[in-house]
Motif scaffolding. Structure first.
Motif, PDB file in Angstrom:
ATOM      1  N   PHE A  16       0.836  -1.204   0.000  1.00 32.83           N
ATOM      2  CA  PHE A  16       0.000   0.000   0.000  1.00 32.83           C
ATOM      3  C   PHE A  16       0.867   1.249   0.000  1.00 32.83           C
ATOM      4  CE2 PHE A  16      -2.518   3.199   2.451  1.00 32.83           C
ATOM      5  CZ  PHE A  16      -3.569   3.343   1.548  1.00 32.83           C
ATOM      6  N   ARG A  17       1.971   1.220   0.743  1.00 35.77           N
ATOM      7  CA  ARG A  17       2.872   2.376   0.778  1.00 35.77           C
ATOM      8  C   ARG A  17       3.380   2.721  -0.614  1.00 35.77           C
ATOM      9  NH1 ARG A  17       5.514   4.762   4.748  1.00 35.77           N
ATOM     10  NH2 ARG A  17       5.195   3.035   6.206  1.00 35.77           N
ATOM     11  N   VAL A  18       3.704   1.717  -1.395  1.00 35.38           N
ATOM     12  CA  VAL A  18       4.196   1.963  -2.754  1.00 35.38           C
ATOM     13  C   VAL A  18       3.153   2.736  -3.563  1.00 35.38           C
ATOM     14  CG1 VAL A  18       4.875   0.870  -4.926  1.00 35.38           C
ATOM     15  CG2 VAL A  18       5.736  -0.034  -2.764  1.00 35.38           C
ATOM     16  N   SER A  19       1.897   2.328  -3.462  1.00 36.71           N
ATOM     17  CA  SER A  19       0.852   3.003  -4.232  1.00 36.71           C
ATOM     18  C   SER A  19       0.603   4.414  -3.702  1.00 36.71           C
ATOM     19  CB  SER A  19      -0.433   2.178  -4.213  1.00 36.71           C
ATOM     20  OG  SER A  19      -0.976   2.094  -2.906  1.00 36.71           O
ATOM     21  N   VAL A  20       0.672   4.586  -2.382  1.00 30.98           N
ATOM     22  CA  VAL A  20       0.481   5.927  -1.809  1.00 30.98           C
ATOM     23  C   VAL A  20       1.612   6.848  -2.236  1.00 30.98           C
ATOM     24  CG1 VAL A  20       0.358   7.266   0.323  1.00 30.98           C
ATOM     25  CG2 VAL A  20      -0.833   5.083   0.170  1.00 30.98           C
ATOM     26  N   ARG A  21       2.827   6.343  -2.201  1.00 32.43           N
ATOM     27  CA  ARG A  21       3.973   7.166  -2.595  1.00 32.43           C
ATOM     28  C   ARG A  21       3.863   7.587  -4.053  1.00 32.43           C
ATOM     29  NH1 ARG A  21       9.435   4.869  -0.458  1.00 32.43           N
ATOM     30  NH2 ARG A  21       8.367   5.511   1.458  1.00 32.43           N
ATOM     31  N   GLU A  22       3.443   6.670  -4.899  1.00 35.99           N
ATOM     32  CA  GLU A  22       3.256   7.005  -6.316  1.00 35.99           C
ATOM     33  C   GLU A  22       2.167   8.054  -6.486  1.00 35.99           C
ATOM     34  OE1 GLU A  22       2.421   3.234  -8.094  1.00 35.99           O
ATOM     35  OE2 GLU A  22       4.547   2.653  -8.238  1.00 35.99           O
ATOM     36  N   PHE A  23       1.090   7.917  -5.717  1.00 35.24           N
ATOM     37  CA  PHE A  23       0.008   8.899  -5.761  1.00 35.24           C
ATOM     38  C   PHE A  23       0.509  10.279  -5.355  1.00 35.24           C
ATOM     39  CE2 PHE A  23      -2.805  11.152  -2.766  1.00 35.24           C
ATOM     40  CZ  PHE A  23      -3.739  11.650  -3.665  1.00 35.24           C
ATOM     41  N   VAL A  24       1.253  10.349  -4.261  1.00 43.14           N
ATOM     42  CA  VAL A  24       1.764  11.637  -3.782  1.00 43.14           C
ATOM     43  C   VAL A  24       2.701  12.265  -4.811  1.00 43.14           C
ATOM     44  CG1 VAL A  24       3.141  12.764  -1.999  1.00 43.14           C
ATOM     45  CG2 VAL A  24       1.466  11.028  -1.351  1.00 43.14           C
ATOM     46  N   PHE A  75      -2.054   5.539   8.748  1.00 47.86           N
ATOM     47  CA  PHE A  75      -0.743   5.933   9.270  1.00 47.86           C
ATOM     48  C   PHE A  75       0.233   6.106   8.106  1.00 47.86           C
ATOM     49  CE2 PHE A  75       1.229   5.290  13.691  1.00 47.86           C
ATOM     50  CZ  PHE A  75       2.320   6.109  13.443  1.00 47.86           C
ATOM     51  N   ILE A  76       0.190   5.185   7.169  1.00 47.70           N
ATOM     52  CA  ILE A  76       1.090   5.244   6.006  1.00 47.70           C
ATOM     53  C   ILE A  76       0.812   6.484   5.169  1.00 47.70           C
ATOM     54  CG2 ILE A  76       1.578   4.117   3.786  1.00 47.70           C
ATOM     55  CD1 ILE A  76       1.249   1.429   5.335  1.00 47.70           C
ATOM     56  N   VAL A  77      -0.455   6.807   4.977  1.00 45.20           N
ATOM     57  CA  VAL A  77      -0.798   8.012   4.212  1.00 45.20           C
ATOM     58  C   VAL A  77      -0.220   9.244   4.901  1.00 45.20           C
ATOM     59  CG1 VAL A  77      -2.688   9.457   3.380  1.00 45.20           C
ATOM     60  CG2 VAL A  77      -2.887   6.966   3.261  1.00 45.20           C
ATOM     61  N   ALA A  78      -0.347   9.312   6.220  1.00 43.89           N
ATOM     62  CA  ALA A  78       0.196  10.448   6.973  1.00 43.89           C
ATOM     63  C   ALA A  78       1.709  10.531   6.828  1.00 43.89           C
ATOM     64  CB  ALA A  78      -0.193  10.337   8.445  1.00 43.89           C
ATOM     65  N   GLU A  79       2.383   9.389   6.860  1.00 46.24           N
ATOM     66  CA  GLU A  79       3.846   9.368   6.715  1.00 46.24           C
ATOM     67  C   GLU A  79       4.275   9.900   5.359  1.00 46.24           C
ATOM     68  OE1 GLU A  79       5.022   5.570   9.573  1.00 46.24           O
ATOM     69  OE2 GLU A  79       4.528   5.235   7.468  1.00 46.24           O
ATOM     70  N   GLU A  80       3.612   9.419   4.320  1.00 45.76           N
ATOM     71  CA  GLU A  80       4.026   9.807   2.966  1.00 45.76           C
ATOM     72  C   GLU A  80       3.740  11.276   2.680  1.00 45.76           C
ATOM     73  OE1 GLU A  80       5.883   7.957   0.947  1.00 45.76           O
ATOM     74  OE2 GLU A  80       5.894   6.490   2.586  1.00 45.76           O
ATOM     75  N   LEU A  81       2.624  11.784   3.178  1.00 46.63           N
ATOM     76  CA  LEU A  81       2.314  13.201   2.974  1.00 46.63           C
ATOM     77  C   LEU A  81       3.259  14.084   3.786  1.00 46.63           C
ATOM     78  CD1 LEU A  81      -1.583  13.075   2.907  1.00 46.63           C
ATOM     79  CD2 LEU A  81      -0.054  13.598   0.998  1.00 46.63           C
ATOM     80  N   ALA A  82       3.636  13.630   4.987  1.00 42.76           N
ATOM     81  CA  ALA A  82       4.604  14.392   5.784  1.00 42.76           C
ATOM     82  C   ALA A  82       5.956  14.432   5.102  1.00 42.76           C
ATOM     83  CB  ALA A  82       4.730  13.776   7.175  1.00 42.76           C
ATOM     84  N   SER A  83       6.364  13.310   4.546  1.00 41.66           N
ATOM     85  CA  SER A  83       7.651  13.265   3.839  1.00 41.66           C
ATOM     86  C   SER A  83       7.677  14.216   2.658  1.00 41.66           C
ATOM     87  CB  SER A  83       7.934  11.836   3.358  1.00 41.66           C
ATOM     88  OG  SER A  83       8.126  10.968   4.456  1.00 41.66           O
ATOM     89  N   ALA A  84       6.499  14.420   2.051  1.00 40.50           N
ATOM     90  CA  ALA A  84       6.397  15.337   0.914  1.00 40.50           C
ATOM     91  C   ALA A  84       6.188  16.781   1.352  1.00 40.50           C
ATOM     92  CB  ALA A  84       5.242  14.908   0.010  1.00 40.50           C
ATOM     93  N   GLY A  85       6.051  17.017   2.653  1.00 43.33           N
ATOM     94  CA  GLY A  85       5.838  18.374   3.151  1.00 43.33           C
ATOM     95  C   GLY A  85       4.475  18.931   2.800  1.00 43.33           C
ATOM     96  N   ALA A  86       3.479  18.052   2.651  1.00 46.44           N
ATOM     97  CA  ALA A  86       2.146  18.468   2.192  1.00 46.44           C
ATOM     98  C   ALA A  86       1.165  18.557   3.359  1.00 46.44           C
ATOM     99  CB  ALA A  86       1.639  17.503   1.127  1.00 46.44           C
ATOM    100  N   ALA A  87       1.487  19.367   4.344  1.00 43.90           N
ATOM    101  CA  ALA A  87       0.694  19.418   5.583  1.00 43.90           C
ATOM    102  C   ALA A  87      -0.719  19.930   5.363  1.00 43.90           C
ATOM    103  CB  ALA A  87       1.406  20.278   6.621  1.00 43.90           C
ATOM    104  N   SER A  88      -0.901  20.939   4.520  1.00 44.75           N
ATOM    105  CA  SER A  88      -2.240  21.489   4.309  1.00 44.75           C
ATOM    106  C   SER A  88      -3.166  20.452   3.699  1.00 44.75           C
ATOM    107  CB  SER A  88      -2.174  22.713   3.395  1.00 44.75           C
ATOM    108  OG  SER A  88      -1.582  23.815   4.049  1.00 44.75           O
ATOM    109  N   TYR A  89      -2.674  19.737   2.723  1.00 37.64           N
ATOM    110  CA  TYR A  89      -3.482  18.688   2.101  1.00 37.64           C
ATOM    111  C   TYR A  89      -3.748  17.565   3.087  1.00 37.64           C
ATOM    112  CZ  TYR A  89      -4.908  14.901  -0.979  1.00 37.64           C
ATOM    113  OH  TYR A  89      -5.594  13.861  -1.555  1.00 37.64           O
ATOM    114  N   SER A  90      -2.748  17.193   3.842  1.00 42.19           N
ATOM    115  CA  SER A  90      -2.886  16.116   4.818  1.00 42.19           C
ATOM    116  C   SER A  90      -3.956  16.451   5.849  1.00 42.19           C
ATOM    117  CB  SER A  90      -1.551  15.856   5.509  1.00 42.19           C
ATOM    118  OG  SER A  90      -1.634  14.749   6.376  1.00 42.19           O
ATOM    119  N   ALA A  91      -4.008  17.710   6.292  1.00 42.08           N
ATOM    120  CA  ALA A  91      -4.992  18.118   7.297  1.00 42.08           C
ATOM    121  C   ALA A  91      -6.410  18.021   6.754  1.00 42.08           C
ATOM    122  CB  ALA A  91      -4.699  19.536   7.769  1.00 42.08           C
ATOM    123  N   GLY A  92      -6.618  18.474   5.529  1.00 44.51           N
ATOM    124  CA  GLY A  92      -7.947  18.395   4.932  1.00 44.51           C
ATOM    125  C   GLY A  92      -8.380  16.961   4.694  1.00 44.51           C
TER     126      GLY A  92
END
Length: 390
Positions: A16-24, A75-92
Protein backbone atom coordinates in the motif's frame (compact mmCIF):
# COMPACT_ATOMS: atom_id res chain seq x y z
CA UNK A 1 14.16 5.24 10.49
CA UNK A 2 12.45 3.17 7.84
CA UNK A 3 8.87 2.37 8.92
CA UNK A 4 8.59 -0.48 6.42
CA UNK A 5 11.27 -2.38 8.37
CA UNK A 6 9.28 -2.31 11.61
CA UNK A 7 7.10 -5.25 12.64
CA UNK A 8 4.28 -2.76 13.08
CA UNK A 9 3.75 -3.07 9.33
CA UNK A 10 3.06 -6.21 7.31
CA UNK A 11 3.67 -6.92 3.59
CA UNK A 12 0.22 -5.66 2.58
CA UNK A 13 1.03 -2.36 4.28
CA UNK A 14 4.31 -2.13 2.38
CA UNK A 15 2.49 -2.71 -0.91
CA UNK A 16 0.00 0.00 0.00
CA UNK A 17 2.87 2.38 0.78
CA UNK A 18 4.20 1.96 -2.75
CA UNK A 19 0.85 3.00 -4.23
CA UNK A 20 0.48 5.93 -1.81
CA UNK A 21 3.97 7.17 -2.59
CA UNK A 22 3.26 7.01 -6.32
CA UNK A 23 0.01 8.90 -5.76
CA UNK A 24 1.76 11.64 -3.78
CA UNK A 25 4.52 11.98 -6.37
CA UNK A 26 2.01 12.12 -9.22
CA UNK A 27 -0.94 14.07 -7.81
CA UNK A 28 0.30 16.13 -4.86
CA UNK A 29 3.98 17.12 -4.96
CA UNK A 30 3.98 18.72 -8.45
CA UNK A 31 1.13 21.06 -7.52
CA UNK A 32 1.58 21.67 -3.82
CA UNK A 33 3.50 24.96 -3.97
CA UNK A 34 0.93 26.29 -6.41
CA UNK A 35 -1.81 25.46 -3.90
CA UNK A 36 0.17 27.26 -1.22
CA UNK A 37 0.36 30.34 -3.42
CA UNK A 38 -3.37 30.30 -4.14
CA UNK A 39 -4.10 29.47 -0.48
CA UNK A 40 -6.35 26.58 -1.46
CA UNK A 41 -5.91 22.92 -2.34
CA UNK A 42 -7.70 22.01 -5.57
CA UNK A 43 -10.74 19.79 -5.10
CA UNK A 44 -9.30 17.50 -7.76
CA UNK A 45 -6.65 16.37 -5.25
CA UNK A 46 -9.34 14.73 -3.10
CA UNK A 47 -10.99 13.04 -6.06
CA UNK A 48 -7.56 11.78 -7.10
CA UNK A 49 -7.09 10.29 -3.63
CA UNK A 50 -10.40 8.49 -3.95
CA UNK A 51 -9.52 7.14 -7.40
CA UNK A 52 -6.15 5.91 -6.12
CA UNK A 53 -7.68 4.10 -3.13
CA UNK A 54 -5.93 6.43 -0.69
CA UNK A 55 -9.22 7.80 0.66
CA UNK A 56 -11.89 5.72 2.38
CA UNK A 57 -9.67 2.81 3.36
CA UNK A 58 -11.91 1.91 6.34
CA UNK A 59 -15.23 2.31 4.49
CA UNK A 60 -17.07 -0.87 3.52
CA UNK A 61 -16.63 -1.95 -0.08
CA UNK A 62 -20.38 -1.63 -0.66
CA UNK A 63 -19.97 2.15 -0.39
CA UNK A 64 -16.81 2.33 -2.48
CA UNK A 65 -14.18 2.00 0.26
CA UNK A 66 -11.26 -0.25 0.97
CA UNK A 67 -13.12 -2.34 3.51
CA UNK A 68 -10.27 -2.69 6.01
CA UNK A 69 -10.67 -1.62 9.62
CA UNK A 70 -6.93 -1.18 10.10
CA UNK A 71 -5.69 2.30 10.95
CA UNK A 72 -2.15 1.41 9.94
CA UNK A 73 -3.11 2.16 6.35
CA UNK A 74 -4.04 5.71 7.37
CA UNK A 75 -0.74 5.93 9.27
CA UNK A 76 1.09 5.24 6.01
CA UNK A 77 -0.80 8.01 4.21
CA UNK A 78 0.20 10.45 6.97
CA UNK A 79 3.85 9.37 6.71
CA UNK A 80 4.03 9.81 2.97
CA UNK A 81 2.31 13.20 2.97
CA UNK A 82 4.60 14.39 5.78
CA UNK A 83 7.65 13.26 3.84
CA UNK A 84 6.40 15.34 0.91
CA UNK A 85 5.84 18.37 3.15
CA UNK A 86 2.15 18.47 2.19
CA UNK A 87 0.69 19.42 5.58
CA UNK A 88 -2.24 21.49 4.31
CA UNK A 89 -3.48 18.69 2.10
CA UNK A 90 -2.89 16.12 4.82
CA UNK A 91 -4.99 18.12 7.30
CA UNK A 92 -7.95 18.40 4.93
CA UNK A 93 -7.74 14.72 4.03
CA UNK A 94 -7.63 13.75 7.72
CA UNK A 95 -10.87 15.62 8.47
CA UNK A 96 -12.56 13.81 5.60
CA UNK A 97 -11.15 10.39 6.47
CA UNK A 98 -10.91 10.38 10.26
CA UNK A 99 -13.86 12.54 11.28
CA UNK A 100 -16.60 13.06 8.68
CA UNK A 101 -16.58 9.60 7.11
CA UNK A 102 -16.60 7.74 10.47
CA UNK A 103 -19.54 9.82 11.71
CA UNK A 104 -21.62 8.91 8.66
CA UNK A 105 -20.35 5.33 8.57
CA UNK A 106 -21.02 4.61 12.24
CA UNK A 107 -24.09 6.73 12.97
CA UNK A 108 -25.89 6.92 9.64
CA UNK A 109 -28.90 4.89 8.62
CA UNK A 110 -28.57 2.67 5.57
CA UNK A 111 -30.24 5.37 3.50
CA UNK A 112 -27.86 8.03 4.82
CA UNK A 113 -24.79 5.89 4.22
CA UNK A 114 -25.85 5.26 0.62
CA UNK A 115 -26.55 8.95 0.19
CA UNK A 116 -23.24 10.35 1.46
CA UNK A 117 -20.55 7.69 1.80
CA UNK A 118 -19.88 7.00 -1.90
CA UNK A 119 -19.26 10.69 -2.63
CA UNK A 120 -17.11 11.20 0.46
CA UNK A 121 -15.12 8.04 -0.22
CA UNK A 122 -14.51 8.92 -3.86
CA UNK A 123 -13.47 12.45 -2.90
CA UNK A 124 -16.06 13.92 -5.26
CA UNK A 125 -17.78 15.34 -2.19
CA UNK A 126 -15.86 17.12 0.55
CA UNK A 127 -16.89 16.85 4.17
CA UNK A 128 -16.57 19.14 7.18
CA UNK A 129 -17.57 18.93 10.82
CA UNK A 130 -19.01 22.09 12.34
CA UNK A 131 -18.50 22.05 16.10
CA UNK A 132 -16.45 25.11 17.09
CA UNK A 133 -18.19 28.45 17.53
CA UNK A 134 -16.84 31.95 18.25
CA UNK A 135 -17.71 31.46 21.93
CA UNK A 136 -17.44 27.68 22.22
CA UNK A 137 -14.25 25.79 21.43
CA UNK A 138 -13.20 23.04 23.80
CA UNK A 139 -16.37 23.61 25.88
CA UNK A 140 -18.92 22.13 23.50
CA UNK A 141 -21.71 22.47 26.05
CA UNK A 142 -21.43 26.19 25.34
CA UNK A 143 -22.70 25.56 21.80
CA UNK A 144 -25.30 28.18 20.87
CA UNK A 145 -26.30 26.92 17.41
CA UNK A 146 -29.86 25.64 17.71
CA UNK A 147 -32.08 23.19 15.86
CA UNK A 148 -35.75 23.91 16.53
CA UNK A 149 -38.54 21.53 15.56
CA UNK A 150 -41.01 22.72 12.96
CA UNK A 151 -43.41 19.85 12.40
CA UNK A 152 -41.40 16.93 11.06
CA UNK A 153 -38.52 19.22 10.16
CA UNK A 154 -35.82 21.20 11.95
CA UNK A 155 -34.68 24.79 11.58
CA UNK A 156 -30.95 25.18 12.23
CA UNK A 157 -29.64 28.63 13.20
CA UNK A 158 -26.21 29.70 14.36
CA UNK A 159 -22.59 30.31 13.45
CA UNK A 160 -19.52 28.10 13.34
CA UNK A 161 -15.88 29.07 12.95
CA UNK A 162 -12.43 27.53 12.30
CA UNK A 163 -14.11 24.87 10.13
CA UNK A 164 -11.66 22.77 8.13
CA UNK A 165 -12.81 22.21 4.52
CA UNK A 166 -15.45 24.87 5.19
CA UNK A 167 -15.15 26.76 1.91
CA UNK A 168 -15.33 23.76 -0.41
CA UNK A 169 -17.39 21.32 1.67
CA UNK A 170 -20.51 19.67 0.28
CA UNK A 171 -21.52 17.65 3.36
CA UNK A 172 -21.31 19.27 6.80
CA UNK A 173 -21.93 17.47 10.10
CA UNK A 174 -23.32 20.12 12.46
CA UNK A 175 -23.59 20.07 16.26
CA UNK A 176 -26.71 21.92 17.41
CA UNK A 177 -28.61 22.37 20.66
CA UNK A 178 -32.01 20.69 20.36
CA UNK A 179 -33.22 20.93 23.98
CA UNK A 180 -31.93 23.79 26.15
CA UNK A 181 -33.27 22.13 29.31
CA UNK A 182 -31.69 18.69 28.85
CA UNK A 183 -28.09 19.45 29.79
CA UNK A 184 -25.58 17.23 28.02
CA UNK A 185 -28.45 15.34 26.38
CA UNK A 186 -29.72 18.48 24.73
CA UNK A 187 -27.48 18.31 21.65
CA UNK A 188 -27.87 16.49 18.34
CA UNK A 189 -25.97 16.03 15.08
CA UNK A 190 -27.37 16.99 11.69
CA UNK A 191 -26.05 16.86 8.15
CA UNK A 192 -26.34 20.09 6.17
CA UNK A 193 -25.65 20.08 2.44
CA UNK A 194 -24.04 22.96 0.56
CA UNK A 195 -27.18 23.77 -1.42
CA UNK A 196 -29.51 24.05 1.55
CA UNK A 197 -31.39 27.34 1.73
CA UNK A 198 -30.14 29.53 4.57
CA UNK A 199 -26.67 28.00 4.63
CA UNK A 200 -23.80 30.32 3.72
CA UNK A 201 -20.05 30.61 4.09
CA UNK A 202 -18.13 33.50 5.49
CA UNK A 203 -14.58 34.42 4.69
CA UNK A 204 -11.79 31.94 4.19
CA UNK A 205 -9.74 32.50 7.32
CA UNK A 206 -6.13 33.69 7.00
CA UNK A 207 -3.92 31.56 9.23
CA UNK A 208 -0.31 31.51 10.40
CA UNK A 209 0.24 28.12 8.82
CA UNK A 210 -1.51 25.47 6.75
CA UNK A 211 -2.11 28.29 4.30
CA UNK A 212 -3.38 26.02 1.52
CA UNK A 213 -5.81 24.28 3.84
CA UNK A 214 -9.36 25.54 3.64
CA UNK A 215 -10.66 26.97 6.95
CA UNK A 216 -13.84 29.03 7.10
CA UNK A 217 -16.72 30.55 8.99
CA UNK A 218 -20.14 28.97 8.37
CA UNK A 219 -23.57 30.53 8.90
CA UNK A 220 -26.94 28.86 9.35
CA UNK A 221 -30.05 31.06 9.06
CA UNK A 222 -33.09 28.87 9.67
CA UNK A 223 -31.70 26.10 7.50
CA UNK A 224 -34.62 23.73 7.06
CA UNK A 225 -33.77 20.03 7.13
CA UNK A 226 -35.90 16.93 7.32
CA UNK A 227 -35.70 14.04 9.77
CA UNK A 228 -33.48 12.27 7.25
CA UNK A 229 -30.72 14.77 8.16
CA UNK A 230 -30.61 13.84 11.86
CA UNK A 231 -27.46 11.75 12.34
CA UNK A 232 -27.97 9.12 14.99
CA UNK A 233 -30.50 9.68 17.76
CA UNK A 234 -31.78 13.02 18.98
CA UNK A 235 -30.09 14.14 22.19
CA UNK A 236 -26.97 11.99 21.79
CA UNK A 237 -24.82 14.54 19.94
CA UNK A 238 -22.31 15.17 22.72
CA UNK A 239 -22.02 11.47 23.50
CA UNK A 240 -21.29 10.73 19.85
CA UNK A 241 -18.60 13.41 19.83
CA UNK A 242 -16.97 12.07 23.00
CA UNK A 243 -16.98 8.51 21.65
CA UNK A 244 -15.16 9.59 18.49
CA UNK A 245 -12.64 11.99 19.97
CA UNK A 246 -10.06 9.20 20.54
CA UNK A 247 -9.81 8.63 16.78
CA UNK A 248 -9.62 12.35 16.05
CA UNK A 249 -6.88 12.85 18.62
CA UNK A 250 -4.93 9.81 17.51
CA UNK A 251 -5.12 11.17 13.97
CA UNK A 252 -3.50 14.41 15.17
CA UNK A 253 -0.86 12.48 17.12
CA UNK A 254 0.00 10.40 14.05
CA UNK A 255 0.28 13.51 11.87
CA UNK A 256 2.45 15.20 14.50
CA UNK A 257 4.82 12.24 14.78
CA UNK A 258 5.10 11.86 11.01
CA UNK A 259 5.80 15.57 10.56
CA UNK A 260 8.48 15.50 13.26
CA UNK A 261 10.13 12.44 11.72
CA UNK A 262 10.16 14.09 8.30
CA UNK A 263 11.72 17.29 9.71
CA UNK A 264 14.38 15.30 11.53
CA UNK A 265 15.19 13.38 8.35
CA UNK A 266 15.66 16.59 6.37
CA UNK A 267 17.90 18.06 9.08
CA UNK A 268 19.96 14.88 9.52
CA UNK A 269 20.65 14.68 5.79
CA UNK A 270 21.40 18.39 5.55
CA UNK A 271 24.04 18.50 8.29
CA UNK A 272 26.03 15.76 6.57
CA UNK A 273 25.81 17.52 3.21
CA UNK A 274 26.90 20.96 4.43
CA UNK A 275 30.38 21.79 5.68
CA UNK A 276 31.69 24.37 8.13
CA UNK A 277 35.28 24.84 9.23
CA UNK A 278 36.40 22.10 6.80
CA UNK A 279 34.16 19.36 8.16
CA UNK A 280 30.60 18.16 7.92
CA UNK A 281 28.30 20.12 10.20
CA UNK A 282 27.01 16.78 11.46
CA UNK A 283 30.46 15.91 12.83
CA UNK A 284 30.37 18.64 15.47
CA UNK A 285 29.65 17.11 18.84
CA UNK A 286 26.85 19.53 19.65
CA UNK A 287 25.09 18.60 16.42
CA UNK A 288 25.58 14.87 17.00
CA UNK A 289 24.10 15.25 20.49
CA UNK A 290 21.10 17.09 19.02
CA UNK A 291 20.55 14.32 16.49
CA UNK A 292 20.88 11.68 19.20
CA UNK A 293 18.33 13.39 21.41
CA UNK A 294 15.81 13.94 18.62
CA UNK A 295 16.07 10.41 17.25
CA UNK A 296 15.64 8.88 20.69
CA UNK A 297 12.57 10.99 21.46
CA UNK A 298 11.06 10.11 18.09
CA UNK A 299 11.57 6.39 18.52
CA UNK A 300 10.11 6.38 22.03
CA UNK A 301 7.10 8.41 20.85
CA UNK A 302 6.58 6.16 17.84
CA UNK A 303 6.41 3.15 20.13
CA UNK A 304 3.56 4.74 22.11
CA UNK A 305 1.66 5.99 19.05
CA UNK A 306 1.98 2.62 17.32
CA UNK A 307 0.66 0.91 20.46
CA UNK A 308 -2.26 3.35 20.52
CA UNK A 309 -2.96 2.58 16.87
CA UNK A 310 -3.13 -1.13 17.58
CA UNK A 311 -5.48 -0.40 20.49
CA UNK A 312 -7.70 1.56 18.11
CA UNK A 313 -7.75 -1.43 15.76
CA UNK A 314 -8.84 -3.65 18.65
CA UNK A 315 -11.46 -1.15 19.81
CA UNK A 316 -9.73 -0.56 23.15
CA UNK A 317 -8.22 2.92 22.69
CA UNK A 318 -9.51 5.08 25.55
CA UNK A 319 -10.00 8.82 25.66
CA UNK A 320 -7.13 9.02 28.15
CA UNK A 321 -4.79 6.98 25.92
CA UNK A 322 -5.61 9.26 22.99
CA UNK A 323 -5.16 12.41 25.07
CA UNK A 324 -1.68 11.24 26.11
CA UNK A 325 -0.74 10.52 22.50
CA UNK A 326 -2.15 13.81 21.25
CA UNK A 327 -0.51 16.19 23.69
CA UNK A 328 2.83 14.44 23.80
CA UNK A 329 3.24 13.95 20.05
CA UNK A 330 2.08 17.45 19.15
CA UNK A 331 4.38 19.09 21.72
CA UNK A 332 7.21 16.84 20.53
CA UNK A 333 6.51 18.03 17.00
CA UNK A 334 7.10 21.64 18.08
CA UNK A 335 10.42 20.78 19.75
CA UNK A 336 11.75 18.58 16.97
CA UNK A 337 10.88 20.94 14.14
CA UNK A 338 12.29 23.92 16.01
CA UNK A 339 15.58 22.13 16.68
CA UNK A 340 15.72 20.74 13.16
CA UNK A 341 15.20 24.18 11.65
CA UNK A 342 18.09 25.47 13.77
CA UNK A 343 20.40 22.96 12.10
CA UNK A 344 19.63 24.52 8.72
CA UNK A 345 20.88 27.91 9.85
CA UNK A 346 19.59 30.82 7.77
CA UNK A 347 18.25 28.53 5.07
CA UNK A 348 15.80 27.11 7.57
CA UNK A 349 14.06 30.48 7.63
CA UNK A 350 13.40 30.42 3.88
CA UNK A 351 9.96 29.19 2.85
CA UNK A 352 11.43 27.51 -0.22
CA UNK A 353 12.72 24.87 2.21
CA UNK A 354 10.11 22.40 3.51
CA UNK A 355 11.51 22.71 7.05
CA UNK A 356 10.40 26.36 7.16
CA UNK A 357 6.89 25.48 6.03
CA UNK A 358 6.75 22.61 8.51
CA UNK A 359 7.73 25.00 11.33
CA UNK A 360 4.91 27.36 10.38
CA UNK A 361 2.34 24.58 9.85
CA UNK A 362 3.05 22.73 13.09
CA UNK A 363 1.87 25.41 15.48
CA UNK A 364 -1.83 24.53 15.28
CA UNK A 365 -1.23 20.92 16.34
CA UNK A 366 -1.19 21.67 20.07
CA UNK A 367 -4.42 23.67 19.76
CA UNK A 368 -7.02 21.94 17.59
CA UNK A 369 -8.62 18.68 18.59
CA UNK A 370 -8.31 19.87 22.19
CA UNK A 371 -5.43 21.96 23.50
CA UNK A 372 -2.50 20.48 25.39
CA UNK A 373 -3.98 21.93 28.56
CA UNK A 374 -7.32 20.19 27.95
CA UNK A 375 -5.51 16.90 27.26
CA UNK A 376 -3.66 17.17 30.57
CA UNK A 377 -6.92 17.92 32.36
CA UNK A 378 -8.49 14.75 30.90
CA UNK A 379 -5.51 12.70 32.03
CA UNK A 380 -5.35 14.40 35.42
CA UNK A 381 -9.01 13.72 36.13
CA UNK A 382 -8.47 10.07 35.33
CA UNK A 383 -5.47 9.92 37.66
CA UNK A 384 -7.47 11.55 40.44
CA UNK A 385 -10.41 9.18 39.97
CA UNK A 386 -8.15 6.12 40.08
CA UNK A 387 -6.29 7.39 43.16
CA UNK A 388 -9.52 8.04 45.05
CA UNK A 389 -10.80 4.54 44.39
CA UNK A 390 -7.89 2.96 46.28
Amino acid sequence: MNPSEMSFYQPDHDAFRVSVREFVQREISPFYLEWEEQHLVDRTAFAAAGAAGVLGTRVEEAYGGGGTDDYRFRFIVAEELASAGAASYSAGLAVQEDIVIPYVMELGSEEQKRRWLPGLTSGNQLGAIAMTEPGAGSDLQGTRTTAVRDGDEWLISGQKTFITNGIQSDTIVVLARTNPDAGSRGFSLFVVEAGDSGFSRGRKLDKIGLVAQDTAELFFEKVRVGRDRLLGEEGNGLRYLMERLPLERLSIAVAALCSAEAAYGWARDYVFERQAFSQDVGDFQTVRFTLAEIETELEVTRAYVEAATLKLNRGSLTAVDAAKAKWWASELQQRVINRSLQLFGGYGYMLEYPIARAYRDARIQTIYGGTTEIMKEIIGRDIAARAKRR
